[in-house]
Design a protein around this motif. Structure first.
Motif, short mmCIF file in Angstrom:
data_model
loop_
_atom_site.label_atom_id
_atom_site.label_comp_id
_atom_site.label_asym_id
_atom_site.label_seq_id
_atom_site.Cartn_x
_atom_site.Cartn_y
_atom_site.Cartn_z
N LEU A 165 0.81 -1.21 0.00
CA LEU A 165 0.00 0.00 0.00
C LEU A 165 0.85 1.27 0.00
CD1 LEU A 165 -2.89 1.12 0.11
CD2 LEU A 165 -2.72 1.07 2.61
N ASP A 166 1.97 1.23 0.71
CA ASP A 166 2.83 2.43 0.76
C ASP A 166 3.33 2.82 -0.62
OD1 ASP A 166 2.45 2.65 3.47
OD2 ASP A 166 4.26 1.51 3.99
N SER A 167 3.73 1.84 -1.40
CA SER A 167 4.22 2.15 -2.75
C SER A 167 3.09 2.70 -3.63
CB SER A 167 4.83 0.91 -3.39
OG SER A 167 3.87 -0.12 -3.51
N LEU A 168 1.87 2.19 -3.42
CA LEU A 168 0.72 2.71 -4.18
C LEU A 168 0.46 4.17 -3.82
CD1 LEU A 168 -1.80 2.43 -5.98
CD2 LEU A 168 -3.00 1.52 -4.00
N VAL A 199 -8.67 -0.07 -3.24
CA VAL A 199 -8.00 1.19 -2.92
C VAL A 199 -7.39 1.81 -4.18
CG1 VAL A 199 -6.13 2.24 -1.59
CG2 VAL A 199 -7.57 0.48 -0.55
N GLN A 200 -6.77 0.98 -4.98
CA GLN A 200 -6.14 1.47 -6.21
C GLN A 200 -7.16 2.10 -7.15
OE1 GLN A 200 -4.68 -1.54 -8.96
NE2 GLN A 200 -2.79 -0.36 -9.24
N GLU A 201 -8.29 1.43 -7.34
CA GLU A 201 -9.31 1.94 -8.26
C GLU A 201 -9.95 3.22 -7.71
OE1 GLU A 201 -11.49 2.42 -11.54
OE2 GLU A 201 -9.98 0.84 -11.26
N ALA A 202 -10.20 3.27 -6.40
CA ALA A 202 -10.81 4.46 -5.82
C ALA A 202 -9.89 5.67 -5.95
CB ALA A 202 -11.14 4.19 -4.35
N LEU A 203 -8.58 5.48 -5.71
CA LEU A 203 -7.64 6.59 -5.86
C LEU A 203 -7.48 7.00 -7.32
CD1 LEU A 203 -4.91 5.58 -3.25
CD2 LEU A 203 -6.75 7.25 -3.00
#
Length: 452
Positions: A321-324, A358-362
């Motif tokens: 998650l941190d890298s994302l 999380v990736q799609e929402a951001l």
């Protein structure tokens, strides 16, 4: 010469077929089931959008406003015709009332039996013309009859289809023409009436054609949107299947490796036990092969779609998650992450789906809310994993996105696949919020990291 004769015969046959087809359409439109019950439906929600300020109970009655209005017009026309004929005609009251009713009733009848209303109005007009021809009086009734008949034809066109305008006009003018041929000195203003009715019917036919075209466009757009949504859903499911394939492949590979190594960890392994371990390994390898082959068919038309893919490529988890977050911050998004509860190993499918949500929402925040700040909340609770991704209001205009616009659909599909729940909606401050809960059973298999 023979060739010319054959060509003329073919042209004649084509013209005969055209005439026959036109007459057949005329019969189907105006004769077959002429008095069939074809009620006009009340106004739908799309046409009631401008009446949202009206109370609900009253708005339900307003759906029938066109019916009430047309019935009221028919009543007014009946009273008006009765008054005019009573003053200008020496006929008795009963006959005048009956004739006025026959002139006005087709207006209301178009609500339920439009083609029948045309024939009733045309028959009444024929009676008025016949009375005028025979008696030489009653010109007012003849004129009023033509006016009401024209109004009925306009209403029928608006209720049915555009081509009925030409069919009804030709039928009316043909019947009137016969009357002119029989008594030319009595009926002499037919040409003017034909022009007037034509000018009334052409706009009605144009309006009906435009309404039908608009309805077809709406239906086409709706079908296209449904097809696009269905296709996107299948693509999302295929993507999820591809990712879950890596999760299942990992576990099946572990089973195969352990089954192959187990006989060497025990001295003097019984042949039966060695055979069982060998069978387990063979079944695990066969299952992996079949899984990859079937998944290749699901993902594309090429059965060997994953022949060159790396089956050992790791799938992201919440540990990444941190890298994302650093990646989206580099793209200009101000985002903070809050983790509550005690982080613990979760099933790989849950970790992967949570990361993708999380990736799609951001990503949606970057596309649709440029300049907004975002917050990612991850909650480790006893029964599962909670996710909340919320962003504020955009500070500048968003550029048109080339995507399909179904990111929320993919997130919802992931959550439902894992038996969870998800909500996605706009916030009161003008931002957007995605909240999901993914249940995780407290079984030994759930904490796979403890068994390594």
């Amino acid at each position: 010469m023979n060739q010319t004769t054959h060509s003329q015969r073919d042209d004649l046959r084509s013209e005969v077929r055209l005439v026959r087809g036109a007459l057949n359409r005329l019969r189907q439109d105006l004769i077959v089931d002429a008095f069939a019950f074809r009620p006009m439906l009340p106004l739908d929600d799309a046409r009631m959008t401008g009446w949202s300020w009206v109370p609900g109970r009253l708005r339900r009655h307003l759906r029938w406003a066109p019916h009430f209005a047309l019935a009221a017009v028919a009543a007014v026309v009946f009273l008006g015709i009765s008054s005019v004929l009573a003053r200008s005609s020496p006929l008795d009251f009963v006959f005048t009332a009956a004739f006025s009713f026959l002139l006005a009733a087709p207006l209301a009848l178009t609500l339920f039996r439009p083609i029948g209303a045309f024939w009733l109005s045309g028959g009444t007009l024929g009676l008025a013309m016949l009375a005028y021809v025979v008696t030489g009086s009653g010109a007012e009734g003849y004129g009023i009859g033509f006016a009401t008949h024209t109004a009925v034809m306009v209403l029928v066109v608006l209720r049915t289809r555009p081509r009925l305008a030409a069919e009804m006009w030709l039928t009316t003018m043909a019947a009137t023409g016969v009357m002119v041929l029989l008594v030319p000195h009595r009926v002499s203003d037919v040409a003017a009436l034909a022009v007037v009715t034509a000018f009334a019917l052409v706009p009605a036919a144009a309006i009906r054609a435009w309404r039908e075209e608009r309805r077809n466009v709406v239906e086409t757009r709706t079908a296209t949107a449904e097809e696009r949504s269905r296709r996107t859903l299948l693509e999302e499911r295929a993507l999820i299947a591809r990712e879950l394939h890596d999760v299942v492949a990992h576990h099946m590979s572990v089973i195969a490796i352990q089954a192959e190594a187990a006989p060497y960890r025990v001295k003097d392994t019984p042949p039966e036990l060695a055979t069982s371990f060998s069978t387990i390994r063979e079944n695990a390898v066969a299952a992996l092969t079949e899984l990859r082959r079937i998944l290749g068919v699901v993902r594309s038309e090429d059965p060997d779609a994953f022949a060159d893919a790396d089956p050992e490529a790791p799938q992201p988890t919440l540990a990444s998650l941190d890298s994302l977050l650093e990646s989206v911050r580099g793209a200009g998004l101000i985002v903070e992450a809050v983790i509550t509860g005690s982080p613990r190993p979760l099933p790989q499918g849950v970790e992967l789906s949570a990361y993708r949500i999380v990736q799609e929402a951001l990503s949606n925040t970057l596309r649709h809310a440029p300049g907004a700040e975002a917050r990612v909340e991850i909650s480790y609770v006893l029964g599962g994993l909670g996710l909340r991704i919320v962003n504020g209001k955009a500070s500048r205009l968003a550029k048109p996105s080339p995507g399909a616009g179904h990111g929320v659909l993919g997130m919802r599909e992931r959550v439902q696949m894992l038996g969870g729940e998800m909500t996605a909606d706009h916030t009161d401050e003008g931002g957007f919020e995605v909240a999901a809960f993914i249940p995780v059973s407290a079984t030994p298999g759930a904490a796979e990291g403890k068994t390594a």
